[in-house]
Enzyme design. Structure first.
Site, PDB file in Angstrom:
ATOM      1  N   LYS A  13     -10.450 -38.621  12.174  1.00 29.34           N
ATOM      2  CA  LYS A  13     -10.552 -39.352  10.896  1.00 29.34           C
ATOM      3  C   LYS A  13      -9.854 -38.589   9.766  1.00 29.34           C
ATOM      4  O   LYS A  13      -9.038 -39.146   9.034  1.00 29.34           O
ATOM      5  CB  LYS A  13     -12.035 -39.573  10.498  1.00 29.34           C
ATOM      6  CG  LYS A  13     -12.861 -40.343  11.523  1.00 29.34           C
ATOM      7  CD  LYS A  13     -14.286 -40.549  11.063  1.00 29.34           C
ATOM      8  CE  LYS A  13     -15.112 -39.288  10.879  1.00 29.34           C
ATOM      9  NZ  LYS A  13     -15.351 -38.510  12.091  1.00 29.34           N
ATOM     10  N   ARG A  88     -22.198 -44.064   7.477  1.00 31.51           N
ATOM     11  CA  ARG A  88     -22.576 -43.376   8.709  1.00 31.51           C
ATOM     12  C   ARG A  88     -23.843 -43.926   9.325  1.00 31.51           C
ATOM     13  O   ARG A  88     -24.306 -43.425  10.345  1.00 31.51           O
ATOM     14  CB  ARG A  88     -22.800 -41.916   8.386  1.00 31.51           C
ATOM     15  CG  ARG A  88     -21.739 -41.047   9.002  1.00 31.51           C
ATOM     16  CD  ARG A  88     -21.982 -39.646   8.551  1.00 31.51           C
ATOM     17  NE  ARG A  88     -21.436 -38.712   9.457  1.00 31.51           N
ATOM     18  CZ  ARG A  88     -20.259 -38.134   9.275  1.00 31.51           C
ATOM     19  NH1 ARG A  88     -19.508 -38.442   8.249  1.00 31.51           N
ATOM     20  NH2 ARG A  88     -19.837 -37.234  10.131  1.00 31.51           N
ATOM     21  N   ARG A 127     -10.827 -26.231  17.113  1.00 33.03           N
ATOM     22  CA  ARG A 127     -10.906 -26.025  15.668  1.00 33.03           C
ATOM     23  C   ARG A 127     -11.870 -24.888  15.331  1.00 33.03           C
ATOM     24  O   ARG A 127     -11.632 -24.117  14.402  1.00 33.03           O
ATOM     25  CB  ARG A 127     -11.344 -27.310  14.968  1.00 33.03           C
ATOM     26  CG  ARG A 127     -11.332 -27.160  13.454  1.00 33.03           C
ATOM     27  CD  ARG A 127     -11.650 -28.443  12.731  1.00 33.03           C
ATOM     28  NE  ARG A 127     -12.957 -28.945  13.096  1.00 33.03           N
ATOM     29  CZ  ARG A 127     -13.409 -30.147  12.790  1.00 33.03           C
ATOM     30  NH1 ARG A 127     -12.654 -30.978  12.118  1.00 33.03           N
ATOM     31  NH2 ARG A 127     -14.609 -30.531  13.149  1.00 33.03           N
ATOM     32  N   ARG A 133     -15.427 -23.556  11.186  1.00 32.44           N
ATOM     33  CA  ARG A 133     -16.303 -24.409  10.370  1.00 32.44           C
ATOM     34  C   ARG A 133     -17.750 -24.221  10.844  1.00 32.44           C
ATOM     35  O   ARG A 133     -18.000 -24.222  12.050  1.00 32.44           O
ATOM     36  CB  ARG A 133     -15.852 -25.878  10.536  1.00 32.44           C
ATOM     37  CG  ARG A 133     -16.164 -26.726   9.331  1.00 32.44           C
ATOM     38  CD  ARG A 133     -15.532 -28.078   9.456  1.00 32.44           C
ATOM     39  NE  ARG A 133     -16.496 -29.097   9.840  1.00 32.44           N
ATOM     40  CZ  ARG A 133     -16.227 -30.397   9.898  1.00 32.44           C
ATOM     41  NH1 ARG A 133     -15.024 -30.832   9.603  1.00 32.44           N
ATOM     42  NH2 ARG A 133     -17.142 -31.263  10.254  1.00 32.44           N
ATOM     43  N   ARG A 144     -24.325 -33.653  16.270  1.00 30.64           N
ATOM     44  CA  ARG A 144     -23.431 -34.577  15.567  1.00 30.64           C
ATOM     45  C   ARG A 144     -23.060 -35.750  16.478  1.00 30.64           C
ATOM     46  O   ARG A 144     -22.987 -36.895  16.021  1.00 30.64           O
ATOM     47  CB  ARG A 144     -22.180 -33.832  15.083  1.00 30.64           C
ATOM     48  CG  ARG A 144     -22.463 -32.977  13.848  1.00 30.64           C
ATOM     49  CD  ARG A 144     -21.471 -31.849  13.685  1.00 30.64           C
ATOM     50  NE  ARG A 144     -20.115 -32.282  13.459  1.00 30.64           N
ATOM     51  CZ  ARG A 144     -19.043 -31.499  13.640  1.00 30.64           C
ATOM     52  NH1 ARG A 144     -19.194 -30.246  14.051  1.00 30.64           N
ATOM     53  NH2 ARG A 144     -17.843 -31.961  13.395  1.00 30.64           N
TER      54      ARG A 144
HETATM   55  P1  AP5 Z   1     -10.361 -34.266  12.528  1.00 33.40           P
HETATM   56  O1  AP5 Z   1      -9.259 -35.048  11.959  1.00 33.40           O
HETATM   57  O2  AP5 Z   1     -11.008 -33.207  11.682  1.00 33.40           O
HETATM   58  O3  AP5 Z   1     -11.494 -35.264  13.067  1.00 33.40           O
HETATM   59  P2  AP5 Z   1     -12.705 -35.919  12.284  1.00 33.40           P
HETATM   60  O4  AP5 Z   1     -12.957 -37.213  12.939  1.00 33.40           O
HETATM   61  O5  AP5 Z   1     -12.437 -35.900  10.818  1.00 33.40           O
HETATM   62  O6  AP5 Z   1     -13.811 -34.875  12.708  1.00 33.40           O
HETATM   63  P3  AP5 Z   1     -14.888 -34.050  11.900  1.00 33.40           P
HETATM   64  O7  AP5 Z   1     -15.437 -33.092  12.890  1.00 33.40           O
HETATM   65  O8  AP5 Z   1     -14.362 -33.513  10.613  1.00 33.40           O
HETATM   66  O9  AP5 Z   1     -15.878 -35.229  11.599  1.00 33.40           O
HETATM   67  P4  AP5 Z   1     -17.358 -35.261  11.274  1.00 33.40           P
HETATM   68  O10 AP5 Z   1     -17.592 -36.716  11.144  1.00 33.40           O
HETATM   69  O11 AP5 Z   1     -18.234 -34.527  12.207  1.00 33.40           O
HETATM   70  O12 AP5 Z   1     -17.401 -34.398   9.905  1.00 33.40           O
HETATM   71  P5  AP5 Z   1     -17.544 -34.752   8.383  1.00 33.40           P
HETATM   72  O13 AP5 Z   1     -16.757 -33.744   7.648  1.00 33.40           O
HETATM   73  O14 AP5 Z   1     -17.327 -36.191   8.109  1.00 33.40           O
HETATM   74  O15 AP5 Z   1      -9.877 -33.661  13.910  1.00 33.40           O
HETATM   75  C1  AP5 Z   1     -10.649 -32.761  14.636  1.00 33.40           C
HETATM   76  C2  AP5 Z   1      -9.728 -31.718  15.292  1.00 33.40           C
HETATM   77  O16 AP5 Z   1      -8.913 -32.383  16.240  1.00 33.40           O
HETATM   78  C3  AP5 Z   1      -8.777 -31.031  14.294  1.00 33.40           C
HETATM   79  O17 AP5 Z   1      -8.642 -29.682  14.652  1.00 33.40           O
HETATM   80  C4  AP5 Z   1      -7.473 -31.799  14.472  1.00 33.40           C
HETATM   81  O18 AP5 Z   1      -6.347 -30.995  14.214  1.00 33.40           O
HETATM   82  C5  AP5 Z   1      -7.539 -32.209  15.941  1.00 33.40           C
HETATM   83  N1  AP5 Z   1      -6.871 -33.482  16.198  1.00 33.40           N
HETATM   84  C6  AP5 Z   1      -6.989 -34.633  15.478  1.00 33.40           C
HETATM   85  N2  AP5 Z   1      -6.251 -35.616  16.011  1.00 33.40           N
HETATM   86  C7  AP5 Z   1      -5.649 -35.088  17.109  1.00 33.40           C
HETATM   87  C8  AP5 Z   1      -4.740 -35.619  18.091  1.00 33.40           C
HETATM   88  N3  AP5 Z   1      -4.300 -36.894  18.061  1.00 33.40           N
HETATM   89  N4  AP5 Z   1      -4.350 -34.786  19.075  1.00 33.40           N
HETATM   90  C9  AP5 Z   1      -4.787 -33.505  19.122  1.00 33.40           C
HETATM   91  N5  AP5 Z   1      -5.621 -32.932  18.235  1.00 33.40           N
HETATM   92  C10 AP5 Z   1      -6.059 -33.735  17.233  1.00 33.40           C
HETATM   93  O19 AP5 Z   1     -19.105 -34.502   8.137  1.00 33.40           O
HETATM   94  C11 AP5 Z   1     -19.669 -33.205   8.277  1.00 33.40           C
HETATM   95  C12 AP5 Z   1     -21.169 -33.299   7.968  1.00 33.40           C
HETATM   96  O20 AP5 Z   1     -21.353 -33.715   6.583  1.00 33.40           O
HETATM   97  C13 AP5 Z   1     -21.974 -34.314   8.778  1.00 33.40           C
HETATM   98  O21 AP5 Z   1     -22.364 -33.795  10.042  1.00 33.40           O
HETATM   99  C14 AP5 Z   1     -23.156 -34.578   7.841  1.00 33.40           C
HETATM  100  O22 AP5 Z   1     -24.089 -33.520   7.889  1.00 33.40           O
HETATM  101  C15 AP5 Z   1     -22.495 -34.569   6.467  1.00 33.40           C
HETATM  102  N6  AP5 Z   1     -22.042 -35.922   6.059  1.00 33.40           N
HETATM  103  C16 AP5 Z   1     -20.749 -36.325   5.864  1.00 33.40           C
HETATM  104  N7  AP5 Z   1     -20.718 -37.619   5.516  1.00 33.40           N
HETATM  105  C17 AP5 Z   1     -22.007 -38.048   5.497  1.00 33.40           C
HETATM  106  C18 AP5 Z   1     -22.628 -39.303   5.248  1.00 33.40           C
HETATM  107  N8  AP5 Z   1     -21.892 -40.383   4.949  1.00 33.40           N
HETATM  108  N9  AP5 Z   1     -23.981 -39.371   5.311  1.00 33.40           N
HETATM  109  C19 AP5 Z   1     -24.720 -38.282   5.584  1.00 33.40           C
HETATM  110  N10 AP5 Z   1     -24.202 -37.062   5.856  1.00 33.40           N
HETATM  111  C20 AP5 Z   1     -22.854 -36.942   5.823  1.00 33.40           C
END
Ligand code: AP5
Length: 190
Positions: A13, A88, A127, A133, A144
């Site tokens: 994402k 979410r 990552r 992280r 997660r």
């Molecule tokens: P990346 O692009 O970072 O993937 P992502 O889907 O953004 O994954 P995240 O782990 O950041 O998502 P998340 O939903 O757990 O975290 P968030 O920050 O929203 O890619 C991941 C890796 O893969 C990278 O190293 C990238 O380079 C690699 N990659 C990507 N595409 C690739 C490809 N095609 N080929 C190869 N490699 C690739 O949330 C974190 C925390 O915040 C949550 O757990 C929660 O506690 C809180 N939070 C956030 N939003 C909310 C909400 N709305 N409500 C409540 N709590 C929330």
């Protein structure tokens, strides 16, 4: 264009939103990034969120809605936005619709990035080695993924039922996935 990006942790994402914001000319709003900025700043909100995030659970709906309302009130969102990480759960999906209806900016499309669990775990493990992280450790990642299945996956149906869902295969190199998303977005606007 008002776009919601849905997908499990590690589905890409953040990676794709960073590219889409340039292609579409709209800001990228990541609730994870907004929360991490609060944690880094040591704000009261950040202190509340830190432990919850490290466990891989969801921060309260109320905190998230306040944060999002604040962000969407900034003038750069008048041209649209890409939401990454919100909604979410179904309560957040309903709250978002209510908020966007009030400001006259309904969601145009939700794109779900589809990636199998094994690959998600591999990407996050890579990552973790590169960036360290704090929620990329095995226990938080398990949580997660569980939270995604239990609480976030129903949001996919929420948008499907409203005729606003595009499912995109998220496996392949980043350019390939990006091209598929752009095709879905442009197709929806046609
Ligand atoms: P990346 O692009 O970072 O993937 P992502 O889907 O953004 O994954 P995240 O782990 O950041 O998502 P998340 O939903 O757990 O975290 P968030 O920050 O929203 O890619 C991941 C890796 O893969 C990278 O190293 C990238 O380079 C690699 N990659 C990507 N595409 C690739 C490809 N095609 N080929 C190869 N490699 C690739 O949330 C974190 C925390 O915040 C949550 O757990 C929660 O506690 C809180 N939070 C956030 N939003 C909310 C909400 N709305 N409500 C409540 N709590 C929330």
């Amino acid at each position: 264009m008002r776009l919601v990006l849905l997908g499990a942790p590690g589905s890409g994402k953040g990676t794709q939103a960073a590219r889409l914001k340039d292609a579409l000319g709209v800001p990228h709003i990541s609730t994870g990034d907004l929360l991490r900025a609060e944690v880094a700043a040591g704000s009261a909100l950040g202190l509340q969120a830190k432990a919850v995030m490290e466990r891989g659970e969801l921060v309260s709906d109320q905190i998230l809605l306040g944060m999002l309302e604040d962000r969407l009130s900034r003038p750069d969102t008048s041209v649209g936005f890409i939401l990454d990480g919100y909604p979410r759960n179904l309560a957040q999906a309903n709250a978002l619709d209510g908020l966007l209806e009030r400001i006259g900016q309904p969601v145009d499309l939700a794109v779900q990035l589809d990636v199998g669990t094994e690959l998600l775990i591999q990407r996050i493990a890579s990552r973790a080695q590169l960036e360290g992280r704090s929620d990329d450790n095995p226990e938080s990642v398990r949580n997660r993924l569980r939270v995604y299945t239990d609480q976030t996956a129903p949001v996919i149906d929420y948008y499907r039922e409203r005729g606003k869902l595009a499912c995109v295969f998220g496996v392949g190199d980043m350019d390939e996935v990006f091209a598929r998303i752009l095709k879905a977005v442009r197709g929806s606007a046609a």
